[in-house]
Design a protein around this motif. Structure first.
Motif, PDB file in Angstrom:
ATOM      1  N   LEU A  78       0.842  -1.190   0.000  1.00 23.62           N
ATOM      2  CA  LEU A  78       0.000   0.000   0.000  1.00 23.62           C
ATOM      3  C   LEU A  78       0.880   1.244   0.000  1.00 23.62           C
ATOM      4  CD1 LEU A  78      -2.898   1.108   0.115  1.00 23.62           C
ATOM      5  CD2 LEU A  78      -2.713   1.043   2.603  1.00 23.62           C
ATOM      6  N   ILE A  79       0.683   2.095  -0.976  1.00 25.15           N
ATOM      7  CA  ILE A  79       1.469   3.317  -1.136  1.00 25.15           C
ATOM      8  C   ILE A  79       0.583   4.515  -0.834  1.00 25.15           C
ATOM      9  CG2 ILE A  79       2.771   4.741  -2.786  1.00 25.15           C
ATOM     10  CD1 ILE A  79       4.118   2.059  -2.171  1.00 25.15           C
ATOM     11  N   ASP A  80       1.086   5.399  -0.008  1.00 19.59           N
ATOM     12  CA  ASP A  80       0.385   6.650   0.275  1.00 19.59           C
ATOM     13  C   ASP A  80       0.783   7.663  -0.793  1.00 19.59           C
ATOM     14  OD1 ASP A  80      -1.123   8.627   1.586  1.00 19.59           O
ATOM     15  OD2 ASP A  80       0.652   9.299   2.688  1.00 19.59           O
ATOM     16  N   VAL A  81      -0.180   8.059  -1.588  1.00 16.22           N
ATOM     17  CA  VAL A  81       0.074   9.041  -2.637  1.00 16.22           C
ATOM     18  C   VAL A  81      -0.299  10.401  -2.064  1.00 16.22           C
ATOM     19  CG1 VAL A  81      -0.488   9.778  -4.977  1.00 16.22           C
ATOM     20  CG2 VAL A  81      -0.431   7.337  -4.422  1.00 16.22           C
ATOM     21  N   SER A  82       0.726  11.156  -1.686  1.00 14.73           N
ATOM     22  CA  SER A  82       0.463  12.430  -1.025  1.00 14.73           C
ATOM     23  C   SER A  82       0.719  13.628  -1.932  1.00 14.73           C
ATOM     24  CB  SER A  82       1.305  12.547   0.251  1.00 14.73           C
ATOM     25  OG  SER A  82       2.667  12.401  -0.056  1.00 14.73           O
ATOM     26  N   TYR A  83       1.255  13.363  -3.115  1.00 16.01           N
ATOM     27  CA  TYR A  83       1.514  14.464  -4.049  1.00 16.01           C
ATOM     28  C   TYR A  83       0.838  14.131  -5.364  1.00 16.01           C
ATOM     29  CZ  TYR A  83       3.856  18.137  -6.634  1.00 16.01           C
ATOM     30  OH  TYR A  83       4.108  19.258  -7.377  1.00 16.01           O
ATOM     31  N   LEU A  84      -0.017  15.011  -5.832  1.00 18.74           N
ATOM     32  CA  LEU A  84      -0.757  14.776  -7.062  1.00 18.74           C
ATOM     33  C   LEU A  84      -0.057  15.452  -8.237  1.00 18.74           C
ATOM     34  CD1 LEU A  84      -4.387  15.230  -5.718  1.00 18.74           C
ATOM     35  CD2 LEU A  84      -3.000  13.163  -5.848  1.00 18.74           C
ATOM     36  N   TRP A  85       0.404  14.637  -9.172  1.00 19.08           N
ATOM     37  CA  TRP A  85       1.135  15.156 -10.328  1.00 19.08           C
ATOM     38  C   TRP A  85       0.196  15.650 -11.419  1.00 19.08           C
ATOM     39  CZ3 TRP A  85       6.244  15.978 -10.606  1.00 19.08           C
ATOM     40  CH2 TRP A  85       7.037  15.393  -9.623  1.00 19.08           C
ATOM     41  N   ARG A  86      -0.970  15.086 -11.523  1.00 11.31           N
ATOM     42  CA  ARG A  86      -1.948  15.423 -12.564  1.00 11.31           C
ATOM     43  C   ARG A  86      -1.309  15.416 -13.951  1.00 11.31           C
ATOM     44  NH1 ARG A  86      -6.685  14.201 -10.689  1.00 11.31           N
ATOM     45  NH2 ARG A  86      -5.204  12.601 -10.401  1.00 11.31           N
ATOM     46  N   PRO A  87      -0.997  14.228 -14.463  1.00 13.04           N
ATOM     47  CA  PRO A  87      -0.408  14.151 -15.799  1.00 13.04           C
ATOM     48  C   PRO A  87      -1.396  14.504 -16.908  1.00 13.04           C
ATOM     49  CG  PRO A  87      -0.762  11.955 -14.893  1.00 13.04           C
ATOM     50  CD  PRO A  87      -1.073  12.936 -13.801  1.00 13.04           C
ATOM     51  N   ASN A  88      -2.669  14.698 -16.536  1.00 19.95           N
ATOM     52  CA  ASN A  88      -3.714  15.106 -17.478  1.00 19.95           C
ATOM     53  C   ASN A  88      -3.834  14.162 -18.663  1.00 19.95           C
ATOM     54  OD1 ASN A  88      -4.586  17.314 -15.962  1.00 19.95           O
ATOM     55  ND2 ASN A  88      -2.916  18.556 -16.751  1.00 19.95           N
ATOM     56  N   LEU A  89      -4.050  12.901 -18.337  1.00 17.34           N
ATOM     57  CA  LEU A  89      -4.291  11.907 -19.366  1.00 17.34           C
ATOM     58  C   LEU A  89      -5.650  12.141 -20.004  1.00 17.34           C
ATOM     59  CD1 LEU A  89      -3.038   8.796 -17.393  1.00 17.34           C
ATOM     60  CD2 LEU A  89      -1.867   9.943 -19.267  1.00 17.34           C
ATOM     61  N   LYS A  90      -5.829  11.546 -21.157  1.00 13.69           N
ATOM     62  CA  LYS A  90      -7.100  11.688 -21.863  1.00 13.69           C
ATOM     63  C   LYS A  90      -8.268  11.243 -20.981  1.00 13.69           C
ATOM     64  CE  LYS A  90      -8.416  11.177 -26.584  1.00 13.69           C
ATOM     65  NZ  LYS A  90      -8.156  10.520 -27.854  1.00 13.69           N
ATOM     66  N   ASP A  91      -8.074  10.126 -20.276  1.00 17.93           N
ATOM     67  CA  ASP A  91      -9.066   9.647 -19.316  1.00 17.93           C
ATOM     68  C   ASP A  91      -8.623  10.101 -17.930  1.00 17.93           C
ATOM     69  OD1 ASP A  91     -10.782   8.326 -17.607  1.00 17.93           O
ATOM     70  OD2 ASP A  91     -10.409   6.341 -18.430  1.00 17.93           O
ATOM     71  N   GLU A  92      -9.267  11.104 -17.402  1.00 17.02           N
ATOM     72  CA  GLU A  92      -8.928  11.668 -16.098  1.00 17.02           C
ATOM     73  C   GLU A  92      -8.852  10.594 -15.018  1.00 17.02           C
ATOM     74  OE1 GLU A  92      -8.149  14.080 -12.872  1.00 17.02           O
ATOM     75  OE2 GLU A  92      -8.029  14.656 -14.971  1.00 17.02           O
ATOM     76  N   GLY A  93      -9.657   9.541 -15.174  1.00 19.49           N
ATOM     77  CA  GLY A  93      -9.693   8.469 -14.189  1.00 19.49           C
ATOM     78  C   GLY A  93      -8.420   7.648 -14.112  1.00 19.49           C
ATOM     79  N   ASP A  94      -7.495   7.816 -15.059  1.00 18.13           N
ATOM     80  CA  ASP A  94      -6.233   7.078 -15.038  1.00 18.13           C
ATOM     81  C   ASP A  94      -5.086   7.871 -14.418  1.00 18.13           C
ATOM     82  OD1 ASP A  94      -7.190   4.707 -16.185  1.00 18.13           O
ATOM     83  OD2 ASP A  94      -6.955   5.492 -18.213  1.00 18.13           O
ATOM     84  N   ASN A  95      -5.289   9.143 -14.149  1.00 20.38           N
ATOM     85  CA  ASN A  95      -4.216   9.960 -13.571  1.00 20.38           C
ATOM     86  C   ASN A  95      -3.697   9.391 -12.260  1.00 20.38           C
ATOM     87  OD1 ASN A  95      -3.915  11.966 -15.545  1.00 20.38           O
ATOM     88  ND2 ASN A  95      -5.579  13.195 -14.695  1.00 20.38           N
ATOM     89  N   PHE A  96      -4.586   8.852 -11.427  1.00 20.72           N
ATOM     90  CA  PHE A  96      -4.144   8.349 -10.125  1.00 20.72           C
ATOM     91  C   PHE A  96      -3.207   7.153 -10.271  1.00 20.72           C
ATOM     92  CE2 PHE A  96      -7.696   5.462 -10.722  1.00 20.72           C
ATOM     93  CZ  PHE A  96      -7.323   4.318 -10.044  1.00 20.72           C
ATOM     94  N   ILE A  97      -3.295   6.415 -11.361  1.00 17.91           N
ATOM     95  CA  ILE A  97      -2.400   5.277 -11.569  1.00 17.91           C
ATOM     96  C   ILE A  97      -0.987   5.769 -11.840  1.00 17.91           C
ATOM     97  CG2 ILE A  97      -1.901   3.305 -13.071  1.00 17.91           C
ATOM     98  CD1 ILE A  97      -4.937   2.910 -13.302  1.00 17.91           C
ATOM     99  N   VAL A  98      -0.855   6.825 -12.636  1.00 17.63           N
ATOM    100  CA  VAL A  98       0.464   7.411 -12.893  1.00 17.63           C
ATOM    101  C   VAL A  98       1.024   7.995 -11.607  1.00 17.63           C
ATOM    102  CG1 VAL A  98       1.696   9.226 -14.143  1.00 17.63           C
ATOM    103  CG2 VAL A  98       0.003   7.814 -15.330  1.00 17.63           C
ATOM    104  N   GLU A  99       0.193   8.649 -10.831  1.00 13.74           N
ATOM    105  CA  GLU A  99       0.648   9.207  -9.557  1.00 13.74           C
ATOM    106  C   GLU A  99       1.119   8.107  -8.608  1.00 13.74           C
ATOM    107  OE1 GLU A  99      -2.293  13.075  -9.839  1.00 13.74           O
ATOM    108  OE2 GLU A  99      -2.947  11.332  -8.694  1.00 13.74           O
ATOM    109  N   LEU A 100       0.431   6.978  -8.615  1.00 11.25           N
ATOM    110  CA  LEU A 100       0.850   5.832  -7.810  1.00 11.25           C
ATOM    111  C   LEU A 100       2.195   5.302  -8.301  1.00 11.25           C
ATOM    112  CD1 LEU A 100       0.472   3.531  -5.762  1.00 11.25           C
ATOM    113  CD2 LEU A 100      -1.043   2.423  -7.437  1.00 11.25           C
TER     114      LEU A 100
END
Length: 145
Positions: A78-100
């Motif tokens: 389990l990884i705590d994602v405390s910084y949001l990079w917002r790579p602004n992918l075409k599908d906004e719902g996938d941004n959290f995967i890149v941040e992880l």
């Protein structure tokens, strides 16, 4: 080796996809270390409970999907994602995967939807986005069959 499994890999494994099953098996046997965040866990849980997604003759039933989910979760980090990079992918719902991937120092994001991760406003060289087949056929990956 730290990897992130897109939800379509878990769904594919529940539907009997060979490569998806082999990747999940690699996680369960310690060949791969799956990373998850709270957001990804909630997405996994939501999907395994959707009967409409698994309306297929070879699909695992709900109890079997729950067993698989619990087994996978038991080997996840389990990884705590405390910084949001917002790579602004075409599908906004996938941004959290890149941040992880960034927060967990992942080597790979494993998905069947490579196009979903292209054309990001931010480019990261620290991980690659690949399919399950590409992961298993990669000569740099140690996978025990």
């Amino acid at each position: 080796m730290n990897i992130i499994l897109d939800t379509n890999i878990l769904v594919g494994a529940c539907l009997g996809s060979r490569y998806d099953n082999l990747v999940i098996r690699g996680c369960l046997t310690g060949d791969f270390k799956p990373l998850v965040s709270h957001a990804l866990l909630f997405e996994y849980e939501d999907l395994i409970g959707r009967e409409s997604v698994f309306d297929h003759p070879v699909a695992l039933n709900f109890e079997e999907r729950e067993i698989l989910f619990n087994a996978l979760y038991s080997v996840c980090r389990l990884i705590d994602v405390s910084y949001l990079w917002r790579p602004n992918l075409k599908d906004e719902g996938d941004n959290f995967i890149v941040e992880l991937a960034v927060a967990g120092n992942a080597h790979y994001i494993v998905t069947k939807n490579l196009k979903d991760f292209r054309q990001s406003e931010l480019v990261f060289d620290s991980f690659k986005v690949i399919t399950p087949k590409q992961l298993l056929e990669n000569p740099d990956v140690r996978y025990h069959t």
